[in-house]
Enzyme design. Structure first.
Site: not given
Ligand code: ATR
Length: 277
Positions: A65, A132, A153, A158, A241
């Site tokens: 993307k 994203g 988050n 982030r 979703g």
């Molecule tokens: P996308 O672009 O599809 O939204 P991404 O950039 O991989 O995907 O983001 C995934 C989100 O899920 C992030 O906010 C991530 O938190 P971090 O920024 O701390 O990585 C969150 N996430 C994924 N697994 C998690 C977990 N086990 N606990 C808390 N947050 C989680």
């Protein structure tokens, strides 16, 4: 005959062909829509040569993307806001144009299911996650005039980065504070991957929630995540979703095939069935 496709790496999991082929058949349009695996290193070249490939455009999924955004010559504000594009098409001059339709997909579903979602505003909108998808949804709420958006988050930096990018009215919060967000919020949206395929737990209970709070998940496998089930148990309104997935496909189909398709219960059923197999 008009052809389009979805590209990603990997691409097997994509449900986009089911959606677009349903519409092609339903509206009797002579066209095709398939999925193509394109490696990140080949993606920009693929996008630049859509015309030579006989493609009117394509959808773009992870991890391409950002490359789509960089490669496009004309970028809609939706793509500029997110820094990523999921829909590409060629304009009348043959220029590569990009949009990010996730914002449209989420906000349209919310408006459709909960037209009174602004009811308890004054209270914040809470976003769980800072990837994203969070970016696209925050942009949607900001565009809708919401002036109080909290981002929770796991990795605080982030959230801070995202809050700074959106400016006034958007603030970063500690992950642990998500537990008390239902009490304060008008709307809560899970944009993290927690709950996908039944894995992980956001750990939020809704016992003391604002009774008007609308609880949304962008995870659609399963359709009823644990997060949504808990909210329903406390009598709260929820938003699954799947609607975002269906509605985000609408603008691309219209660009390529010249007709604005409808998201109907029949389409929803077909996509739901495909998720169960
Ligand atoms: P996308 O672009 O599809 O939204 P991404 O950039 O991989 O995907 O983001 C995934 C989100 O899920 C992030 O906010 C991530 O938190 P971090 O920024 O701390 O990585 C969150 N996430 C994924 N697994 C998690 C977990 N086990 N606990 C808390 N947050 C989680």
């Amino acid at each position: 005959m008009i052809d389009a496709c979805v590209i990603g790496w990997p691409i097997e999991h994509s449900r986009s062909p089911i959606i677009h082929n349903y519409w092609l058949k339903h509206y009797g349009i002579k066209g095709s829509y398939d999925k193509r695996a394109v490696k990140p290193e080949d993606a920009s070249q693929f996008m630049k040569t859509l015309n030579e490939k006989g493609l009117a455009g394509c959808n773009v999924t992870v991890p391409l993307k950002e490359i789509a955004f960089e490669t496009a010559q004309i970028k809609e504000s939706s793509a500029e806001a997110v820094g990523a594009a999921n829909t590409l098409w060629l304009d009348e001059k043959g220029r590569l144009c990009a949009a990010n339709t996730d914002t449209y997909g989420f906000m349209t579903h919310l408006e459709e299911r909960h037209p009174n979602w602004r009811g308890t505003l004054g209270r914040p909108v809470s976003i769980l996650g800072a990837g994203g998808a969070a970016r696209a949804i925050i942009y949607g709420f900001q565009k809708a005039g919401i002036e109080n958006i909290h981002i929770y988050n796991r990795t605080l930096e982030r959230a801070v980065e995202l809050a700074n990018a959106f400016g006034d009215g958007v603030s970063a919060r500690n992950w642990n504070d998500r537990l008390s967000s239902p009490r304060k919020s008008a709307v809560i949206v899970n944009t993290t991957t927690i709950g996908m395929n039944g894995k992980g737990d956001l750990g939020i209970d809704f016992k003391n929630a604002n009774p008007e709070c609308i609880v949304c998940d962008i995870v659609y496998v399963p359709l009823e995540t644990e997060f949504l089930k808990r909210a329903q148990t406390e009598g709260l309104a929820t938003l699954d979703g799947l609607g975002m997935l269906l509605h985000q496909a609408v603008p691309g189909f219209e660009k390529w095939f010249g007709l604005r398709p409808k998201v109907t219960p029949a389409l929803t059923t077909i996509v739901l069935e495909s998720l169960e197999t």
